[in-house]
Design a protein around this motif. Sequence first.
Motif: not given
Length: 165
Positions: A80, A103-104, A142, A144, A111, A108
């Motif tokens: 991440s 995606y966040s 964020a 991942r 996700y 984070g």
Amino acid sequence: MKRLNLLTTPTLLLLGLAAAQSASPLKLELALNLVKTVTENGKAVEKFTPATTSLPGDVLSQILTVTNTSKAAVRNAVVSLPVPRNTEYLAPEKGMATARTLYSIDGGKTYAPAPLFRKVTVTENGKTVTREVEVKPNEYQAVRWIIPEVNPGSSLKVGYRIRVK
């Protein structure tokens, strides 16, 4: 225009990555580059230079190199990377490793694959209504990647582009 000092952002990210990988056979290296489009021989070409400072509107490429330092394959590796403050997510970097990308929008905590949706409450004709709306990529906080396999001694790259606010 105010310059954003980027030396602290990669340093903090690398410290966080180092802490996260202390027990992992994966070595993570972050590269942050300024992306400029120039014309060469009548064609637009992108040039990358290490980013130490930037101005609002500059486009940056964040590339994370993932290297397996063990003697065994690592399967379903989860990596991440937060979208730095004072920047906005633009798009995945082209030509990177094949990985499941999530995606966040909550820093984070959770996700999901794109497109992301959020519930909003609005008033329509005097009534409160809850609707689901699509989240724009510039709201991603964020990213991942779930990498299917990293063979012993091999490396791969994942990354994305951001714009300085």
